[in-house]
Design a protein around this motif. Sequence first.
Motif, short mmCIF file in Angstrom:
data_model
loop_
_atom_site.label_atom_id
_atom_site.label_comp_id
_atom_site.label_asym_id
_atom_site.label_seq_id
_atom_site.Cartn_x
_atom_site.Cartn_y
_atom_site.Cartn_z
N LEU A 61 69.17 39.96 53.60
CA LEU A 61 67.47 39.99 52.92
C LEU A 61 66.72 41.52 53.73
CD1 LEU A 61 66.10 38.19 51.21
CD2 LEU A 61 65.31 37.37 52.70
N LEU A 63 63.47 43.32 53.88
CA LEU A 63 61.89 43.23 53.77
C LEU A 63 61.87 44.58 53.76
CD1 LEU A 63 62.16 41.06 57.58
CD2 LEU A 63 62.57 39.92 55.01
N THR A 102 68.35 32.00 51.43
CA THR A 102 68.03 32.80 49.75
C THR A 102 68.22 32.16 48.73
OG1 THR A 102 70.32 33.55 50.69
CG2 THR A 102 68.81 34.75 52.46
N ASN A 168 64.17 39.53 45.52
CA ASN A 168 64.45 39.62 46.77
C ASN A 168 63.56 39.40 47.23
OD1 ASN A 168 66.27 40.99 49.27
ND2 ASN A 168 64.14 41.98 49.47
N ALA A 172 62.32 37.01 50.59
CA ALA A 172 61.73 37.28 51.88
C ALA A 172 60.41 37.10 51.86
CB ALA A 172 61.66 39.13 52.25
N HIS A 183 54.31 42.30 53.69
CA HIS A 183 55.38 42.10 52.31
C HIS A 183 54.46 43.02 51.79
CE1 HIS A 183 58.31 39.37 54.20
NE2 HIS A 183 57.34 38.81 54.64
#
Length: 221
Positions: A61, A63, A102, A168, A172, A183
Motif C-alpha cells: 500500500l 503512502l 486494504t 489508495n 492509506a 496524507h
Amino acid sequence: MKKQLNLICVLIFFFVGLSLVPTIYSMGNAFVDGFKVGMSQVEEAHKQGATNITTEIMSPLALNLWPKSLAATSDKVFNQKDQEWYPASHIKTLVWAKTKDTGFTQFGSFLVLIGLFFIVKAITQFYKLINAINHEVIFDWVNVRRLNCIGRNLLISFVLTQAYMLMNYWAAARLFELEGYEHNFWCDFQSMTLIMGLIALLVGRIFAIGLKMKEEQELTI
C-alpha cells in the motif's frame, strides 16, 4: 514539412512510450514480488498450521505523505558515504498492510491496466492521424473523429488512473496515521494525460469548425 512532421511524431511516440515504462515496470515488478511474497506467506501459514490463511497475507500500500512542518522532522536517514545521520522527511512510502484491511484497493491495479489499454488505443488513433496527414488527408471529418477518439481515450485513462489513486489514498488515510505527517492525494495527481486529452479535443473542435466554415463557403458559391 513532412520530414519535420514525422520527426516530431517520432519524438512524441518515443517520449510517450518512455513515460509508460515506469508504470509498466512498477506494475510488473509489484505483481511478481507480490505473488512471491504471497506464496511464501501461504506456505509459512501452512507450516504453522494456521486455520485462516488470508488474514496472514500482506499487500503493498503506497503512502503519499507530506510533513506537517518543514521546519522540523522526526525522521532520519543514514548516509553510507560519510557514515552520518541526516534529518529527512518521507514523501512516498510503500508499506505492507493486511490484505483484509486494504479491501477493494488490491483490485485497483486493474483500473491502471485498463487505463493503459485506453492509452494504447489513443496512440493507435494518433498513428492513423499522422499517416493520413502524410497522405495529404488533413482537413477531413475522419481526422476530426480520430482527434475526438484520442481525447476521449486519454480522458478515460486519466479518470481510471485517478480512481485507483483515490482508492489508495482513502485506504492509506483510514489505516495509517504517522507522527509529523499528513496524507497528500495531490502527490499522485497525474495531470499530463488530462491536459493531452483536452488538447486533442480542442484541436478536433477547431478542425470541425474549419470544416463547417469550408462547407458553408462551398454552398454559397
